[in-house]
Enzyme design. Structure first.
Site, mmCIF file in Angstrom:
data_model
loop_
_atom_site.group_PDB
_atom_site.id
_atom_site.type_symbol
_atom_site.label_atom_id
_atom_site.label_comp_id
_atom_site.label_asym_id
_atom_site.label_seq_id
_atom_site.Cartn_x
_atom_site.Cartn_y
_atom_site.Cartn_z
ATOM 1 N N CYS A 55 -47.713 80.534 -2.933
ATOM 2 C CA CYS A 55 -47.851 80.634 -1.482
ATOM 3 C C CYS A 55 -46.855 81.638 -0.907
ATOM 4 O O CYS A 55 -47.187 82.404 0.010
ATOM 5 C CB CYS A 55 -47.662 79.264 -0.841
ATOM 6 S SG CYS A 55 -49.023 78.109 -1.146
ATOM 7 N N CYS A 76 -44.330 77.126 -2.274
ATOM 8 C CA CYS A 76 -44.263 77.301 -3.722
ATOM 9 C C CYS A 76 -44.301 78.800 -4.041
ATOM 10 O O CYS A 76 -44.443 79.638 -3.141
ATOM 11 C CB CYS A 76 -45.423 76.581 -4.402
ATOM 12 S SG CYS A 76 -47.045 77.335 -4.096
ATOM 13 N N HIS A 99 -53.213 74.714 -0.569
ATOM 14 C CA HIS A 99 -51.929 74.448 0.053
ATOM 15 C C HIS A 99 -51.971 74.786 1.539
ATOM 16 O O HIS A 99 -52.737 75.645 1.984
ATOM 17 C CB HIS A 99 -50.826 75.246 -0.638
ATOM 18 C CG HIS A 99 -50.494 74.727 -2.002
ATOM 19 N ND1 HIS A 99 -49.413 75.184 -2.737
ATOM 20 C CD2 HIS A 99 -51.082 73.772 -2.776
ATOM 21 C CE1 HIS A 99 -49.353 74.543 -3.888
ATOM 22 N NE2 HIS A 99 -50.362 73.687 -3.938
ATOM 23 N N GLU A 129 -49.929 76.396 3.411
ATOM 24 C CA GLU A 129 -49.592 77.779 3.752
ATOM 25 C C GLU A 129 -50.805 78.694 3.626
ATOM 26 O O GLU A 129 -50.999 79.602 4.451
ATOM 27 C CB GLU A 129 -48.463 78.284 2.849
ATOM 28 C CG GLU A 129 -47.146 77.542 3.016
ATOM 29 C CD GLU A 129 -47.038 76.325 2.115
ATOM 30 O OE1 GLU A 129 -45.923 75.824 1.956
ATOM 31 O OE2 GLU A 129 -48.078 75.872 1.577
#
Length: 384
Positions: free
Chosen positions: A291, A288, A258, A260
């Site tokens: 993260c 999410c 991801h 992040e």
């Protein structure tokens, strides 16, 4: 008539490749630069005309011994005999060019518009030095056309280089475990260095704040950093850019990563001192659960760094995303939904807008207000 080859080899050994093309961002005792080149004649079929390898000592005081200069010397001689032909040149290099080599290559390309050059680099050489940064920007800047395209080698480029230039003994290329992570760090650093900007269509498509969208599976994260000086936040423009999530099986990420988490990988690479810093992120989706948890841990372990997150939309995976946002908020991060002001700031700062003003889409303010109310309820633990 073929030109004479000097200081070249046909193939390199496997150990030589793995040692010199290791993409760990900071490495010592890698004093030899390896430049693998491929020259194609431009045309419908673009046949490959030549592939070989130059090598040279990066620390020699005379730049003429660097492989980039050796290639230019050889290629200029060839161009004198074939000045009407158009060529597409591709380099795979273990280090990006030094200042003098970058300037020489830029000058050569400016004088020969029939040659295009793409440079894939395993590592960035002295990327923290301003003169080096400026030389690479000149090499890659647009002046009536792209002079050189520079990219960080990803899994596909390492594999191509292996197949074309390495005596692999019939064995397939096996990447190092950290290749994807190092690629992300170097890619973001090169983006900062070259001041990459986002395509306008990419921005409007991914940052549209309609609460329910389909087909938007990517997350874009724009970031900027400021340092507190005499009670004033001073922008650090050298740490400003954007990145996106890495999809599964792309660039060597089997499970993906991801945006992040890619960003958290990048921050320690800046080596910020103990002064107070403020990091601001503008994301197409809110984090999410996983993260958010990792970001909360990071700011808890780095008290000199404050984090502000402005999201275009709320990521709702029907899981524990609300809990993650509350944890991140409780641990000190500022979380808010993007409104007109933040969208305009992103457009002006991170997008290749070419002088065009930000044009808000229908419903921007209404969507922003509704999402802000929903986020407020989540952070206050009142449901969604």
């Amino acid at each position: 008539m073929q030109p004479q080859y000097r200081n070249t080899v046909e193939r390199m050994y496997r150990g030589t490749f793995f040692y010199n093309f290791n993409n760990r961002p900071i490495l010592s005792r890698r004093n030899t630069v390896w430049l693998c080149y491929e020259v194609k004649t431009r045309g419908p079929s673009m046949p490959t005309w030549d592939t070989k390898i130059f090598r040279g000592q990066v620390l020699r005081s005379k730049a003429k011994y660097h492989p980039e200069m050796r290639f230019l010397h050889w290629f200029r001689e060839w161009r004198q005999l074939h000045h009407d032909q158009e060529y597409k040149v591709t380099w795979y290099v273990s280090w990006s060019p030094c200042t003098r080599c970058a300037n020489s290559v830029a000058t050569f390309l400016a004088k020969d518009p029939k040659v295009t050059l793409t440079i894939f680099v395993a590592r960035l050489y002295y990327f923290w030095k301003p003169d080096y940064q400026q030389a690479l920007r000149i090499l890659c800047q647009k002046r009536g056309g792209l002079h050189a395209t520079m990219k960080i080698m990803n899994y596909n480029e390492f594999q191509d280089c292996w197949n074309k230039f390495v005596d692999g003994g019939g064995k397939p290329f096996k990447p190092r475990n950290n290749l994807p992570k190092h690629y992300t760090l170097l890619q973001a650093t090169l983006g900062e260095l070259l001041r990459h900007l986002m395509d306008p269509g990419t921005f409007t498509s991914n940052f549209n704040n309609k609460p329910w969208v389909s087909g938007q599976h990517e997350t874009y994260l724009c970031y900027k950093v400021e340092r507190l000086h005499n009670d004033t936040w001073v922008p650090l423009n050298q740490h400003r850019g954007f990145l996106r999530n890495q999809a599964p099986n792309i660039h060597g990420f089997p499970k993906g990563r991801h945006a992040e988490l890619c960003f958290l990988d990048l921050i320690p690479f800046w080596k910020l001192d103990g002064q107070q810093y403020r990091v601001t992120c503008f994301t197409s989706w809110s984090p999410c659960f996983s993260c958010a948890q990792e970001m909360a841990k990071f700011i808890s372990n780095n008290e000199h760094l404050s984090l502000c997150i402005f999201a275009a939309r709320i990521y709702d995976d029907q899981g524990r995303y609300q809990e993650g946002l509350r944890t991140l908020h409780r641990d000190g991060a500022k979380i808010a939904m993007m409104n007109y002001s933040e969208f305009k700031h992103c457009w002006d700062t991170f997008v290749d807008r070419q002088g065009r003003p930000f044009q808000p889409w229908d419903g921007l303010d209404e969507h922003s207000q509704a999402l802000s109310e929903r986020l407020r309820a989540i952070l206050q633990n009142q449901g969604n």
